[in-house]
Design an enzyme around this catalytic site. Structure first.
Site, mmCIF file in Angstrom:
data_model
loop_
_atom_site.group_PDB
_atom_site.id
_atom_site.type_symbol
_atom_site.label_atom_id
_atom_site.label_comp_id
_atom_site.label_asym_id
_atom_site.label_seq_id
_atom_site.Cartn_x
_atom_site.Cartn_y
_atom_site.Cartn_z
ATOM 1 N N HIS A 1 -1.202 -33.986 25.234
ATOM 2 C CA HIS A 1 -0.919 -32.703 25.887
ATOM 3 C C HIS A 1 0.474 -32.486 26.506
ATOM 4 O O HIS A 1 0.778 -31.362 26.899
ATOM 5 C CB HIS A 1 -1.954 -32.399 26.971
ATOM 6 N N HIS B 1 -5.381 -23.839 27.785
ATOM 7 C CA HIS B 1 -6.515 -24.719 28.051
ATOM 8 C C HIS B 1 -7.512 -24.102 29.041
ATOM 9 O O HIS B 1 -7.983 -24.783 29.960
ATOM 10 C CB HIS B 1 -6.012 -26.068 28.546
ATOM 11 N N GLU C 1 -9.400 -24.085 22.138
ATOM 12 C CA GLU C 1 -7.940 -24.254 22.154
ATOM 13 C C GLU C 1 -7.399 -24.017 20.747
ATOM 14 O O GLU C 1 -7.579 -24.837 19.868
ATOM 15 C CB GLU C 1 -7.580 -25.664 22.618
ATOM 16 N N ASP D 1 -15.501 -32.467 20.897
ATOM 17 C CA ASP D 1 -14.099 -32.594 21.313
ATOM 18 C C ASP D 1 -13.296 -32.767 20.026
ATOM 19 O O ASP D 1 -12.682 -33.789 19.787
ATOM 20 C CB ASP D 1 -13.933 -33.810 22.252
ATOM 21 N N ARG E 1 -3.592 -34.790 20.815
ATOM 22 C CA ARG E 1 -3.191 -36.201 20.808
ATOM 23 C C ARG E 1 -2.165 -36.554 19.742
ATOM 24 O O ARG E 1 -2.188 -35.991 18.643
ATOM 25 C CB ARG E 1 -4.433 -37.080 20.603
HETATM 26 C C1 GLA Z 1 -8.477 -31.757 25.495
HETATM 27 C C2 GLA Z 1 -8.930 -33.033 24.910
HETATM 28 C C3 GLA Z 1 -10.078 -33.584 25.682
HETATM 29 C C4 GLA Z 1 -9.718 -33.715 27.149
HETATM 30 C C5 GLA Z 1 -9.248 -32.381 27.664
HETATM 31 C C6 GLA Z 1 -8.719 -32.487 29.062
HETATM 32 O O1 GLA Z 1 -9.273 -30.726 25.146
HETATM 33 O O2 GLA Z 1 -9.263 -32.922 23.548
HETATM 34 O O3 GLA Z 1 -10.413 -34.842 25.181
HETATM 35 O O4 GLA Z 1 -8.725 -34.650 27.312
HETATM 36 O O5 GLA Z 1 -8.228 -31.869 26.864
HETATM 37 O O6 GLA Z 1 -9.588 -33.143 29.892
#
Ligand code: GLA
Length: 378
Positions: free
Chosen positions: A135, A206, A343, A278, A110
């Protein structure tokens, strides 16, 4: 002088021997397979490349988004399963929002308020995650592909030129991603890039892993270890606050192997904000250019072990919190917590956090980054 008839036998022997040797070579080094993956809505052809090794491991990668479509890996009994989520068809990748297996950029993760300032100029990016940018668009582009197989194993090189201004980012950026499937059951990903104008860059892959096989339930029993003493806590929109917080005594402590599900439902502010994990972890001892062990995940059911190493300073663990009954490969349905992503990356929103490791790339610099996903079973 030799008569014609006397030449027939040596010539015949030569041909038979040549055919036999090339047959043996083909057995030892099967060629990467290539098949059509269909055309995009605007008519661009895409392909699917199947990389194999001698242990029966197989990685299928498409030029659409530089995406890993399937990854077939043996379990402790030699049974092969596909351990990544994905779709059967190109149209589903084009319409999808989950980034299954994709190469993500120009900025993975982000950017707050979809804005950053570089060299005194403020750049505005599309908002695709509430008020934030998430992304980039590399996962929806068709990449040029080339078989660059060599001594390390079958290898696929993907290149893409992101034009100055594409998705709001400055600079013509030439990106190269090389996927190598080694005989050590590693999927190695080498990223490189150059630009003709100052820009920001954060590349990741991803893949959504389920080590029991894609579509085979949740990943809450997977045992995870992350070599990180700190993580970057987030605000309500999943943007890092800037703090590097110790994981000690929190559900974010994976310094010793712990099952993912053990603490995921705890009454913890950060877990609530992420609807699970997350978050970005600050990898210990990260040094630019050094490939270091970052994490490992072990599935007790299949015995599959995934070890991740990277040259990157950060690792986003995402536990599939937004998966909501997506229909994927072979009719399998993917629900919440049915996969996890590891990731490797720079920290989220780095362009707005000058104290984070820099994601700025300048003309004349050569960006390079490597991540290895290694599989074994025990
Ligand atoms: C990343 C983000 C998550 C989500 C995924 C895709 O990992 O951190 O919040 O948006 O991508 O769904």
């Amino acid at each position: 002088m030799l008569r014609r008839r006397e030449l027939v036998i040596p010539i015949l022997f030569f041909f038979v021997a040549t055919i036999f040797i090339s047959f043996l070579q083909a057995e030892a080094n099967p060629k990467m397979q290539k098949q059509s993956f269909g055309k995009t809505e605007d008519g661009q052809p895409t392909d699917l490349y199947i990389l194999t090794n001698k242990n029966g491991m197989e990685a299928a990668i498409t030029s659409y988004g530089g995406t890993v479509v399937s990854l077939k890996v043996p379990d402790r009994n030699g049974k092969i399963d596909d351990v990544v989520l994905g779709y059967d068809k190109l149209e589903d990748y084009a319409a999808g929002k989950a980034y299954f297996g994709a190469t993500v950029g120009r900025y993975a993760n982000r950017i707050a308020h979809a804005k950053f300032t570089l060299d005194g100029v403020t750049y505005t990016l599309p908002k695709n995650d509430g008020d934030n940018h998430l992304h980039g668009v590399f996962n929806k582009r068709v990449w040029d592909a080339k078989d660059v197989s060599g001594r390390d194993g079958q290898a696929l090189e993907l290149t893409y030129v992101s034009k100055d201004g594409e998705d709001g980012y400055p600079g013509n950026l030439s990106v190269k991603v090389v996927y190598t499937l080694t005989e050590q059951n590693e999927l190695k990903i080498d990223y490189s890039a150059t630009t003709d104008k100052d820009t920001v860059l954060n590349l990741t892959n991803h893949c959504y892993f389920n080590l029991s096989g894609q579509g085979n339930g949740d990943i809450l029993q997977t045992q995870l270890m992350i070599r990180a003493d700190r993580f970057t806590p987030v605000d309500a929109t999943l943007i890092p606050t800037g703090e590097l917080r110790s994981v000690k005594g929190t559900p974010f402590d994976f310094t010793t192997s712990t099952v993912i599900g053990a603490r995921i439902e705890q009454d913890d502010e950060q877990l609530k904000l992420g609807k699970g994990y997350d978050h970005n972890w600050v990898l210990n001892n990260a040094t630019p250019g050094s490939l270091l062990a970052a994490a490992q995940a072990y599935d007790p059911h299949s015995g599959r072990l995934l070890e991740v190493s990277t040259t990157e300073p950060g690792l986003q663990l995402y536990t599939g919190n937004f998966l909501d009954g997506i229909r994927g490969k072979g009719g399998k349905v993917y629900n919440r917590r049915n996969a996890f992503c590891l990731e490797t990356q720079h920290f989220p929103d780095s362009p707005n956090h000058p104290q984070f490791p820099s994601t700025v790339l300048k003309p004349g610099q050569h960006f390079q980054s490597t991540t290895v996903y290694k599989f074994s079973a025990k």
